[in-house]
Design an enzyme around this catalytic site. Structure first.
Site, PDB file in Angstrom:
ATOM      1  N   THR A  40     -15.101   5.409 -23.898  1.00 15.57           N
ATOM      2  CA  THR A  40     -16.254   6.214 -23.294  1.00 15.57           C
ATOM      3  C   THR A  40     -16.177   7.604 -23.657  1.00 15.57           C
ATOM      4  OG1 THR A  40     -15.764   4.726 -20.967  1.00 15.57           O
ATOM      5  CG2 THR A  40     -17.245   7.324 -20.554  1.00 15.57           C
ATOM      6  N   GLU A  41     -17.393   7.668 -23.462  1.00 17.44           N
ATOM      7  CA  GLU A  41     -17.494   9.549 -24.235  1.00 17.44           C
ATOM      8  C   GLU A  41     -18.388   9.863 -23.358  1.00 17.44           C
ATOM      9  OE1 GLU A  41     -19.480   8.798 -28.409  1.00 17.44           O
ATOM     10  OE2 GLU A  41     -17.665   7.989 -28.495  1.00 17.44           O
ATOM     11  N   ALA A  54     -21.734   8.277 -23.549  1.00 16.69           N
ATOM     12  CA  ALA A  54     -22.180   7.101 -23.648  1.00 16.69           C
ATOM     13  C   ALA A  54     -20.678   6.022 -22.904  1.00 16.69           C
ATOM     14  CB  ALA A  54     -21.550   6.219 -24.496  1.00 16.69           C
ATOM     15  N   GLU A  92      -9.586  -7.583 -18.945  1.00 19.32           N
ATOM     16  CA  GLU A  92      -9.476  -5.816 -18.549  1.00 19.32           C
ATOM     17  C   GLU A  92      -9.935  -6.422 -16.917  1.00 19.32           C
ATOM     18  OE1 GLU A  92     -11.619  -1.829 -18.913  1.00 19.32           O
ATOM     19  OE2 GLU A  92     -11.617  -2.774 -20.689  1.00 19.32           O
ATOM     20  N   ARG A 122      -2.426   1.109  17.994  1.00 20.61           N
ATOM     21  CA  ARG A 122      -3.208   2.793  18.906  1.00 20.61           C
ATOM     22  C   ARG A 122      -3.953   2.103  20.011  1.00 20.61           C
ATOM     23  NH1 ARG A 122      -3.340   8.019  18.337  1.00 20.61           N
ATOM     24  NH2 ARG A 122      -5.392   8.109  18.645  1.00 20.61           N
ATOM     25  N   GLN A 171     -13.471  -6.253  21.690  1.00 19.23           N
ATOM     26  CA  GLN A 171     -14.401  -7.358  21.013  1.00 19.23           C
ATOM     27  C   GLN A 171     -15.091  -6.710  19.670  1.00 19.23           C
ATOM     28  OE1 GLN A 171     -17.789  -8.640  22.530  1.00 19.23           O
ATOM     29  NE2 GLN A 171     -16.953 -10.697  22.515  1.00 19.23           N
TER      30      GLN A 171
END
Length: 382
Positions: free
Chosen positions: A129-130, A133, A245, A271, A282
């Site tokens: 990445t740039e 871009a 990836e 809780r 519900q």
């Protein structure tokens, strides 16, 4: 947590990972997040424990297994320990950098870098990445020009995970402006080289402990031996490795969503509101039912994708589907879980708040989800 995918070996490996996380990660996570930097010592500890280079050849100190389920175990255990930042760094090492060196590196590159990367003595980064871009990789401006015996590299990269700590960087550069997609090449750059410069350590809203940086290359001289793969084939090399990836991102997304859901299930049972347990309403039960169903369906698809990757059959289309769907699901699940916590969910002392901030990047990096849909759509209508 989901278990159908794993056998006895994976479960034994999980015990090793869990012990490592309890000893080397949990006591330090808050400090890493505050500092915006993870200790290098934990990388070496991970290497010693055999948690790095799981798919790298054993002759270089790796695990020698293409079975992505071992990586999945590491991802799950780190996220269960609220260590998303360390997971991000290790994922770049194991799912991005190491496969490039293993698959494309020549003998000298493999011998130099694989042993320290597998041992955690060296940290790797992938510089694509740039500033102008990101997902549009054909728009990058970093350029390597030929010189006698090699190349001269100039340019800038940004949003580089592991950028501050990196010892070696896989750099994507333009080498022939007139050649279109055939005009790009990958280089393996030693971070000690003259002309390599780190910029700012970037301040992010999530993954606070992981170092993300700008990198600069100022007349950095490279030899022909620094080319990774084939000159002019850099874009193709990237496309070949993007499925792993993107599956890594999908796996991280789903594992994180599952952890947050499981924690929320416990929370709403304890809780109370208006004198009743939150899970007695519900609306709460409907929300939980919807999330549980979506997670179960997603695990089925991810399990299939992991098996395909391990068999070297995962297509770019399937990987794109996994990446966008799982990361969108993560965003939905974490957001809805935070709502069930009420105001406490907005407090950083609660893991759900940190998971909420960490989740947002998943829909962006590895190619935005809009790009994933474009990839899938083009395949459908070509």
């Amino acid at each position: 947590m989901h278990r159908d995918l794993y056998n006895t070996d994976h479960r034994a490996f999980r015990d090793t990972v869990r012990e490592f996380v309890a000893r080397e990660v949990t006591p330090h996570r808050e400090r890493w997040d505050s500092a915006g930097l993870i200790d290098r010592t934990v990388w070496a500890a991970a290497g010693t424990q055999g948690l790095l280079g799981l798919a790298a050849p054993q002759q270089y100190g790796g695990g020698g297994s293409d079975d992505f389920r071992y990586r999945m175990v590491v991802i799950e255990e780190l996220l269960a320990a609220d260590a998303a930042s360390l997971n991000a760094g290790l994922s770049v090492q194991d799912d991005l950098v190491l496969p490039y060196v293993v698959d494309l590196g020549h003998a000298a590159q493999r011998q130099r870098w694989l042993p320290p990367l597998c041992a955690g003595e060296a940290i790797g980064a992938l510089a694509l990445t740039e500033p102008g871009a990101g997902s549009d990789l054909l728009g990058i401006r970093t350029q390597a020009k030929p010189r006698a015996g090699g190349w001269v590299l100039n340019g800038q990269k940004t949003f580089i995970t592991n950028g501050v700590l990196a010892d070696v960087v896989v750099v994507f550069a333009r080498t022939d402006p007139a050649a279109g997609s055939r005009g790009f090449t990958l280089f393996l750059v030693d971070a000690t080289a003259d002309g390599f410069r780190r910029g700012r350590k970037l301040n992010k809203i999530g993954l606070r402990g992981n170092d993300t940086a700008e990198l600069f290359f100022d007349d950095l001289e490279l030899s022909e031996g620094d080319v990774l793969g084939t000159v002019g084939s850099g874009f193709g090399h990237l496309m070949e490795r993007l499925p792993r990836e993107r599956l890594s991102i999908a796996a991280t997304s789903l594992a994180s969503a599952q952890v947050v859901f499981d924690q929320t299930l416990d929370y709403v049972a304890q809780r109370k509101a208006f004198g009743k347990r939150v899970d007695s309403f519900q609306n709460s039960r409907f929300v939980l039912a919807e999330m549980a169903t979506e997670l179960d369906i997603a695990w089925t698809y991810l399990d299939r994708s992991i098996r395909l990757l391990s068999d070297h059959l995962l297509s770019p289309i399937d990987a794109a589907k996994s990446k966008w769907w799982m990361s969108d699901l993560q965003q939905r699940v974490v957001d809805r879980c935070l709502q069930l916590y009420g105001g406490y969910g907005y407090m950083l002392e609660y893991p759900v708040a940190r998971a909420y901030a960490d989740a947002r990047i998943q829909r962006i990096f590895g190619g935005t989800n809009e790009i994933m849909k474009e990839i899938i759509g083009r395949d459908l209508v070509r």
